[in-house]
Design an enzyme around this catalytic site. Structure first.
Site, PDB file in Angstrom:
ATOM      1  N   CYS A  82       0.942  -1.362   0.112  1.00  0.00           N
ATOM      2  CA  CYS A  82      -0.092   0.106  -0.037  1.00  0.00           C
ATOM      3  C   CYS A  82       0.919   1.374   0.112  1.00  0.00           C
ATOM      4  CB  CYS A  82      -0.863   0.043   1.285  1.00  0.00           C
ATOM      5  SG  CYS A  82      -2.130   1.458   1.397  1.00  0.00           S
TER       6      CYS A  82
ATOM      7  N   GLU B 273      -6.694   3.621   8.401  1.00  0.00           N
ATOM      8  CA  GLU B 273      -7.581   2.593   8.669  1.00  0.00           C
ATOM      9  C   GLU B 273      -8.676   3.066   9.851  1.00  0.00           C
ATOM     10  OE1 GLU B 273      -9.455  -0.209  10.388  1.00  0.00           O
ATOM     11  OE2 GLU B 273      -7.700  -0.789   9.211  1.00  0.00           O
TER      12      GLU B 273
ATOM     13  N   SER C 135     -14.227  -0.132   5.563  1.00  0.00           N
ATOM     14  CA  SER C 135     -13.043  -1.134   5.256  1.00  0.00           C
ATOM     15  C   SER C 135     -11.901  -1.235   6.264  1.00  0.00           C
ATOM     16  CB  SER C 135     -12.372  -0.999   3.857  1.00  0.00           C
ATOM     17  OG  SER C 135     -11.418  -2.093   3.623  1.00  0.00           O
TER      18      SER C 135
ATOM     19  N   SER D  74      -9.759  -6.258   4.791  1.00  0.00           N
ATOM     20  CA  SER D  74      -8.739  -6.644   4.005  1.00  0.00           C
ATOM     21  C   SER D  74      -7.871  -7.765   4.282  1.00  0.00           C
ATOM     22  CB  SER D  74      -7.873  -5.299   3.850  1.00  0.00           C
ATOM     23  OG  SER D  74      -6.801  -5.558   2.771  1.00  0.00           O
TER      24      SER D  74
ATOM     25  N   ASN E 261      -2.141  -2.848  -7.490  1.00  0.00           N
ATOM     26  CA  ASN E 261      -1.926  -1.776  -8.260  1.00  0.00           C
ATOM     27  C   ASN E 261      -0.624  -1.328  -7.820  1.00  0.00           C
ATOM     28  OD1 ASN E 261      -4.699  -1.502  -9.471  1.00  0.00           O
ATOM     29  ND2 ASN E 261      -5.176  -1.472  -7.506  1.00  0.00           N
TER      30      ASN E 261
ATOM     31  N   CYS F 133      -6.844   1.238  -5.771  1.00  0.00           N
ATOM     32  CA  CYS F 133      -6.823   0.628  -4.450  1.00  0.00           C
ATOM     33  C   CYS F 133      -5.360   0.564  -4.065  1.00  0.00           C
ATOM     34  CB  CYS F 133      -7.548  -0.659  -4.371  1.00  0.00           C
ATOM     35  SG  CYS F 133      -7.378  -1.567  -2.672  1.00  0.00           S
TER      36      CYS F 133
END
Length: 347
Positions: free
Chosen positions: A119, A160, A191, A215, A291, A334
């Site tokens: 991420c 988060e 999420s 996730s 991604n 994402c």
């Protein structure tokens, strides 16, 4: 100070009575002007103007500080906005066009402390929590631009959400207030990377229409720990038991996000382990192609790799959907929000 972006109508009505000595009629006029007419200078409403002295008091006490959009990119209808907050820190949000409406992907923090290896936001670390005003402001700004077509809100941007639990929950109450933006809670999704305490706190609030996404990204503890440090405190067996106990509304599923990384979590063994872990849950897998960010050791899957893993899950009777990598070229997909150079505060 009066921050309407942080208040439900009931909150405002109480404030009006206590601070201004006014009743719900005038509170309703202010709320409608602000949220239905999308006018940040809601004290200008004609009904408010008819109350002697009230417009001046409101003008002096009303605060509107959601941040300012300082950059925006658009590709094939996907819009990524960079918002500079009042202290100079920056956040990103994304507007996604659907068949009949728009979805807003909002941030709940500037940066994130979860440290997920795939991420982009994780590279920033946690900068600070966002206020309710800064969260709701992302949706308010989208409504100002796109109108009532803004229907869905997903807390899948930077941060988060359960690390900023109270602000996120109040933001949801404000967003879903029928006298305001009126975004039904069934169109709101939170999420989480798997914060068990946050899942349990959400369950206790009894907001059955708010949807939950988790996730996961790996079907065994060893691999998940490599990808997601949260697995130290939220191993898969505990996470599974927590989700089994979660009070799902009838007909709802827990969304399990699975970022597919070729050569890492896409093998036949991973598919079998994932199916086994999901077996006792009412869940749907959202299969997301990885991604790439600005500095990553991983690559995106080609279509054949994505299709192969998806078919493996289907053969194992897993309910799975495939997400198209929209906004990838904009760094808006994402896992791509929060490029460090874009988030730097000018001094």
């Amino acid at each position: 100070m009066l921050r309407l972006l942080e208040l439900t109508f009931d909150n405002l009505a109480r404030t009006f009575a206590e601070r201004y000595g006014k009743g719900p009629f005038l509170a309703g006029a202010l709320y409608r002007e602000f949220y239905k007419q999308l006018n940040p200078q809601a004290w200008q409403a004609s009904t408010i103007a008819a109350s002697p002295g009230l417009p001046d008091r409101l003008r002096q006490t009303m605060v509107f500080e959601p941040g300012v959009v300082v950059d925006e990119v658009n590709q094939e209808g996907v819009v990524k906005s960079v918002t500079a907050l009042k202290d100079g820190h920056r956040i990103e949000s994304v507007i996604l066009p659907m068949e009949s409406h728009y979805t807003v992907c909002v941030s709940s923090q500037a940066g994130c402390r979860m440290g997920c290896r795939f991420c982009e936001t994780a590279r920033l670390g946690l900068v600070r929590q966002l206020s309710v005003e800064e969260i709701v402001g992302q949706v308010y700004g989208a409504r100002q631009r796109f109108g009532a077509c803004i229907r869905n809100v997903v807390f899948m941007g930077m941060g988060e959400p359960f690390d900023n639990f109270d602000a996120v929950i109040q933001a949801i109450r404000v967003l879903s207030d029928q006298r305001g933006l009126d975004i039904a809670q069934r169109y709101i999704t939170i999420s989480t990377a798997g914060r068990i305490d946050g899942i349990e706190k959400l369950a206790a609030l009894k907001l059955p229409h708010v949807k939950l996404a988790v996730s996961l990204n790996a079907p065994n503890d060893e691999l998940r720990l490599q990808l997601m440090p949260i697995n130290h405190t939220a191993p898969l067996d505990r996470l599974q038991k927590t989700l089994m106990a979660y009070p799902l509304k009838k007909g709802y599923d827990i969304m399990i996000s699975y970022v597919l990384i070729p050569g890492v979590n896409d093998g036949a063994v991973c598919a079998r382990q994932l199916a086994q872990w999901l077996d006792p849950l009412s869940a749907k897998v959202n299969l997301i192609p990885f991604n790439p960010g600005t500095a990553t050791p991983y690559r995106s899957p080609v279509q054949a790799e994505l299709d192969t893993f998806r078919q493996r899950l289907i053969d194992l009777r897993v309910n799975v959907q495939k997400r198209l990598p929209r906004g990838r070229d904009l760094m808006a997909a994402c896992g791509q929000l929060g490029n460090a150079s874009a988030m730097r505060v000018d001094v």
